[in-house]
Design an enzyme around this catalytic site. Structure first.
Site, PDB file in Angstrom:
ATOM      1  N   HIS A 184       0.814  -1.213   0.000  1.00 25.98           N
ATOM      2  CA  HIS A 184       0.000   0.000   0.000  1.00 25.98           C
ATOM      3  C   HIS A 184       0.853   1.271   0.000  1.00 25.98           C
ATOM      4  O   HIS A 184       0.346   2.362   0.238  1.00 25.98           O
ATOM      5  CB  HIS A 184      -0.932   0.006   1.222  1.00 25.98           C
ATOM      6  CG  HIS A 184      -2.204   0.769   0.998  1.00 25.98           C
ATOM      7  ND1 HIS A 184      -3.223   0.321   0.194  1.00 25.98           N
ATOM      8  CD2 HIS A 184      -2.619   1.972   1.463  1.00 25.98           C
ATOM      9  CE1 HIS A 184      -4.215   1.194   0.185  1.00 25.98           C
ATOM     10  NE2 HIS A 184      -3.870   2.217   0.945  1.00 25.98           N
ATOM     11  N   ASP A 245      -7.471   4.216   8.910  1.00 33.63           N
ATOM     12  CA  ASP A 245      -8.804   4.171   8.310  1.00 33.63           C
ATOM     13  C   ASP A 245      -9.016   2.899   7.492  1.00 33.63           C
ATOM     14  O   ASP A 245     -10.141   2.423   7.366  1.00 33.63           O
ATOM     15  CB  ASP A 245      -9.023   5.391   7.421  1.00 33.63           C
ATOM     16  CG  ASP A 245      -9.174   6.670   8.234  1.00 33.63           C
ATOM     17  OD1 ASP A 245      -9.677   6.598   9.370  1.00 33.63           O
ATOM     18  OD2 ASP A 245      -8.781   7.738   7.732  1.00 33.63           O
ATOM     19  N   GLU A 356     -12.907  12.855  12.904  1.00 31.64           N
ATOM     20  CA  GLU A 356     -12.214  13.178  11.658  1.00 31.64           C
ATOM     21  C   GLU A 356     -12.997  14.281  10.942  1.00 31.64           C
ATOM     22  O   GLU A 356     -13.985  14.804  11.460  1.00 31.64           O
ATOM     23  CB  GLU A 356     -12.055  11.947  10.762  1.00 31.64           C
ATOM     24  CG  GLU A 356     -11.011  10.955  11.248  1.00 31.64           C
ATOM     25  CD  GLU A 356     -10.561   9.984  10.175  1.00 31.64           C
ATOM     26  OE1 GLU A 356     -10.921  10.179   8.996  1.00 31.64           O
ATOM     27  OE2 GLU A 356      -9.840   9.017  10.512  1.00 31.64           O
TER      28      GLU A 356
END
Length: 606
Positions: A184, A245, A356
């Site tokens: 990632h 997240d 957030e």
């Protein structure tokens, strides 16, 4: 073979740029081993350094220099210590299992020799030399550096043996090593051109071990995905405290960066919630470390971008897990009110459990899109809400609870919401399981994969902006640079620096509160419009240029720089610590070449 740059002060001395023996003749040394003498040659750049040093000392002894510059002796000693480490790597050891030169076929090139060397290793897992294109890609889908080999380890010993083998080869080999988790990374950070990529997902180590005592924790392999840890710990009513997240990332990958999400204001990032690590250093040593044991290495690898060791195992702090989450979204049109409410909410741990925010630019039918997952408190007013051509700021908050606490929780939430200054008609709520809330991004991933929009370029930009500069930043970026549209989510929320451990390698702004601002753009292949890769990269650069010129306190998160001077500026006062740690734990700069901080063969100076 390698470039060695002497400390800057040395250029103040008389410097003879030519080898008296001839510019192409390296300095010859005699190296004494147990039973024989070996004639050993230094690279020319090393030779020039020692010549400049010797001539400077000679000039001083003959009275041609009144005194040596301040720090000369200290810098010389430091250099010689580093050099001894590097020089020893040139000397063959009788116990070294490296191949003998006489066994190498004369037609072999450098990559053939490296392959030949790696094939001598005895491993529990295996090496693959072909079809390694996956190791040359990542989520960013912009950098593609093909490795020479991929190691699929089955034990810590495999990782240790590989790194130690390359370390003992010294500068005779250009091989480097990168650990790759779930792939990632955004800009090739986990790639190793013509080197060895270690597939950490192949390495599961021993099974997950959960301790449910007074201070609960879980011991996991660094190649384990966070989503798997969540599933296993929930079986015992426990869960890690801090998250990212997106949960389909490896433990070693997030701990090498920081691991930030909406819980960070309460618990700090994931690197602040680790009790113990097992690490393989750049010399192949396997070391267990914690706050009380080998503490310097422990702090070095946390947020260390893979520069000081490969994390192979972690002991992660747990807490009692809730069963349900009340999940809410509201909108603001005024950035000052938005940030004031965010900062108020993070000032206490007993308000919400997750905080957030998002920036929404020119989003048609915004509230209608929310209806698939949320319920409006005022359906009629929400249906009349118009978001076209405007910029809104979304506050996303969550309160954890158990089913028997629902009445108390609702009263608490209603009281908290009454203190905020959002647009009343934009309140949307939902109640979901704790698992579904934490794994919410995976739902979006599946939708994007179905449309073929997951494996496309992702030119993301992640910034940490001091609280004192966030309004100037927003005015320029959201008012000028991105005023018409965005090409993906823009996340923005504050965190408390007091929850972050300053001894780790991670660098943050020097204010008590700073904001994470993440531009999570996706580039449409073959597009030539505002959603093409070139346009997004140009926007990112404009944002960075503005920050560099007007916001001196900002930092990049998941940083990417092209040269060491930029890295020196990024680390600031920590740069000396970074150099010291590198010289101790990875003196040959074998690890994580894709970060482009250090280059094998280039000696960093303190």
């Amino acid at each position: 073979m390698c470039l060695t740059i002497p400390p800057k002060n040395f250029f103040k001395f008389p410097f003879i740029p030519l080898n008296p023996l001839g510019s192409s003749t390296p300095l010859l040394l005699l190296c004494f081993t147990k039973n024989k003498t070996v004639k050993h040659s230094l690279p020319l750049s090393h030779t020039l350094f020692f010549l400049s040093l010797s001539f400077s000392l000679k000039a001083y002894s003959q009275g041609k220099m009144e005194s040596l510059p301040s720090g000369f002796i200290k810098q010389t000693i430091i250099f010689l210590k580093l050099y001894i480490i590097l020089y020893i790597s040139y000397i063959p050891d009788s116990t070294n299992r490296l191949f003998a030169a006489s066994t190498i076929p004369p037609h072999f090139g450098s990559s053939d020799i490296s392959t030949y060397a790696l094939q001598t290793l005895e491993l529990d897992g295996h090496l693959s030399f072909d079809n390694n294109h996956q190791a040359a890609t990542d989520f960013g889908n912009r950098y593609h550096s093909l490795p020479l080999a991929v190691l699929h380890p089955k034990s810590v010993a495999d990782i240790s043996s590989m790194i130690n083998h390359i370390f003992r080869m010294g500068y005779a080999s250009d091989l480097t090593v990168a650990a790759r988790g779930h792939g990632h990374s955004i800009q090739g950070q986990a790639q190793a051109y013509n080197g060895v990529v270690i597939s950490m997902e192949s390495f599961k180590g021993t099974e997950m071990k959960i301790n449910a005592g007074e201070l609960p924790y879980v011991d996991v392999s660094a190649g384990e995905l966070w989503i798997n840890i969540l599933h296993e710990t929930l079986k015992q009513g426990l869960a890690p405290k801090s998250w990212t997240d997106y949960l389909h990332l490896t433990v070693g990958g997030t701990l090498s960066n920081a691991g930030i999400s909406g819980q960070a204001f309460r618990h700090g990032p994931q690197i602040s919630n680790v009790y113990q690590l097992e690490v393989v250093t750049g010399k192949g040593e396997v070391v267990v470390c914690s706050e009380n044991q080998n503490a310097d290495l422990f702090h070095a690898v946390l947020g260390g971008l893979g520069q000081f060791g490969i994390i192979t195992r972690a002991r992660i702090s747990l807490e009692k897990a809730p069963k349900m989450v009340k999940w809410m979204r509201v909108l603001y049109s005024d950035f000052s009110k938005f940030t004031r409410d965010q900062e108020y909410l993070i000032s206490s741990n007993d308000r919400f459990d997750y905080i957030e925010g998002f920036v929404l630019i020119n989003r048609t039918g915004l509230l209608n899109n929310w209806r698939s997952s949320f319920n409006p408190k005022e359906p009629l007013q929400a249906s009349k809400f118009n978001s076209d051509g405007k910029i809104f700021f979304c506050l996303e908050i969550a309160k954890y609870f158990n089913p028997d606490e629902i009445d108390f929780m609702n009263k608490k939430v209603e009281s908290l919401m009454s203190e905020l200054s959002y647009i009343p008609s934009t309140l949307f709520t939902s109640e979901v399981t704790y698992l579904d809330f934490l794994d919410r991004v995976h739902v979006s991933e599946n939708k994007l994969r179905a449309k073929g929009l997951w494996e496309i370029p992702h030119p993301w930009l992640n910034l940490l902006i001091p609280k004192s500069q966030i309004h100037d930043f927003a005015q320029e970026v959201f008012g000028n640079i991105l005023k018409d549209t965005s090409n993906g989510p823009i996340i923005i929320y504050p965190v408390n620096k007091s929850k972050w451990n300053n001894r780790t390698s991670l660098v943050t702004p020097d204010e008590d509160i700073f904001y994470l601002v993440a531009f999570l753009s996706s580039a449409v292949p073959s597009s030539v419009g505002t959603d093409c890769l070139e346009h997004i990269l140009e926007q990112n650069q404009r944002i960075l240029d503005y920050c560099i010129e007007f916001l001196p306190g900002f930092k990049q998160y998941l940083p990417h720089y092209s040269n060491q001077e930029e890295w020196r500026s990024h680390f600031g006062p920590k740069w000396q610590t970074i150099l010291q740690r590198k010289s101790i734990y990875d003196p040959l700069a074998i690890l994580a070449p894709g970060q482009r901080i250090f280059q094998k063969g280039v000696i960093p100076f303190l």
